[in-house]
Design an enzyme around this catalytic site. Structure first.
Site, mmCIF file in Angstrom:
data_model
loop_
_atom_site.group_PDB
_atom_site.id
_atom_site.type_symbol
_atom_site.label_atom_id
_atom_site.label_comp_id
_atom_site.label_asym_id
_atom_site.label_seq_id
_atom_site.Cartn_x
_atom_site.Cartn_y
_atom_site.Cartn_z
ATOM 1 N N HIS A 1 0.810 -1.216 0.000
ATOM 2 C CA HIS A 1 0.000 0.000 0.000
ATOM 3 C C HIS A 1 0.841 1.263 0.000
ATOM 4 O O HIS A 1 2.025 1.237 0.286
ATOM 5 C CB HIS A 1 -0.978 0.014 1.187
ATOM 6 C CG HIS A 1 -0.317 0.141 2.528
ATOM 7 N ND1 HIS A 1 -0.015 -0.947 3.317
ATOM 8 C CD2 HIS A 1 0.077 1.232 3.242
ATOM 9 C CE1 HIS A 1 0.536 -0.531 4.451
ATOM 10 N NE2 HIS A 1 0.612 0.787 4.424
ATOM 11 N N GLU B 1 -2.995 10.707 -11.090
ATOM 12 C CA GLU B 1 -2.874 10.542 -12.531
ATOM 13 C C GLU B 1 -3.958 9.573 -12.983
ATOM 14 O O GLU B 1 -4.197 8.554 -12.338
ATOM 15 C CB GLU B 1 -1.483 9.995 -12.881
ATOM 16 C CG GLU B 1 -1.248 9.812 -14.349
ATOM 17 C CD GLU B 1 0.169 9.331 -14.661
ATOM 18 O OE1 GLU B 1 0.497 9.255 -15.851
ATOM 19 O OE2 GLU B 1 0.931 9.016 -13.726
#
Length: 177
Positions: free
Chosen positions: A25, A165
């Site tokens: 993560h 993004e």
């Protein structure tokens, strides 16, 4: 011969000692979990896998991912915690209690000076549909896909100003050298 990675100065071959290591993560600090969770679950379609509270240290961790239909997530909290930490591509949102009530409080987004952390990336199946969805939800853009030199790549901001993004993998085959 199978692909074993690109080679550049400084690259060293992995050894058996790191076999099985994988990225689990990435963590972002958030000011207000209610606002951040609304963004990541509604706008980006993620599912909260687990919330862990640490009362003595006064913070909470929220683990999220875009959950695929084929995932079989355990119902039991302990088993789900173990399952969560065995996955890849998890986003951890860390909330330090009380920040949501502090007027003017914000975290460094990594893109203001001095730059550091840049962004996370979400791959979508249809970039045009994703842009329409973001527009309908009044998402803030850093860059739309038609702007700048890198076409077919968008950057949006979450509620804390972190850059995300947005890409459609099929459009990126000729990206870069």
């Amino acid at each position: 011969m199978s692909f074993s990675g690109e080679n550049y100065p400084g690259v060293k071959s992995p050894t058996k000692d790191s076999a099985g290591f994988r990225l689990n993560h990435t963590m972002l600090r958030i000011k207000d979990p209610e606002k951040s969770l609304a963004f990541y679950t509604h706008v980006l379609g993620m599912t909260v896998l687990r919330r862990l509270d640490f009362e003595e240290m006064q913070f909470s961790l929220y683990f999220l991912t875009p959950l695929a239909a084929e995932h079989s997530v355990p119902d039991n909290k302990s088993d789900r915690t173990v399952w969560t930490f065995s996955q890849t591509g998890i986003l951890e949102l860390t909330h330090n209690w009380g920040t949501e009530d502090q007027e003017g409080f914000s975290y460094h987004d990594g893109n203001a000076q001095p730059q550091g952390f840049g962004h996370i990336c979400i791959s979508v199946p249809d970039l045009d549909a994703a842009i329409a969805w973001f527009d309908a939800n009044e998402v803030t853009y850093v860059k739309r896909p038609e702007d700048g030199k890198m076409r077919d790549v968008a950057f949006i901001k979450d509620v804390d100003g972190y850059w995300i993004e947005i890409v459609e993998a099929g459009r990126l085959g000729n990206l870069g050298d």
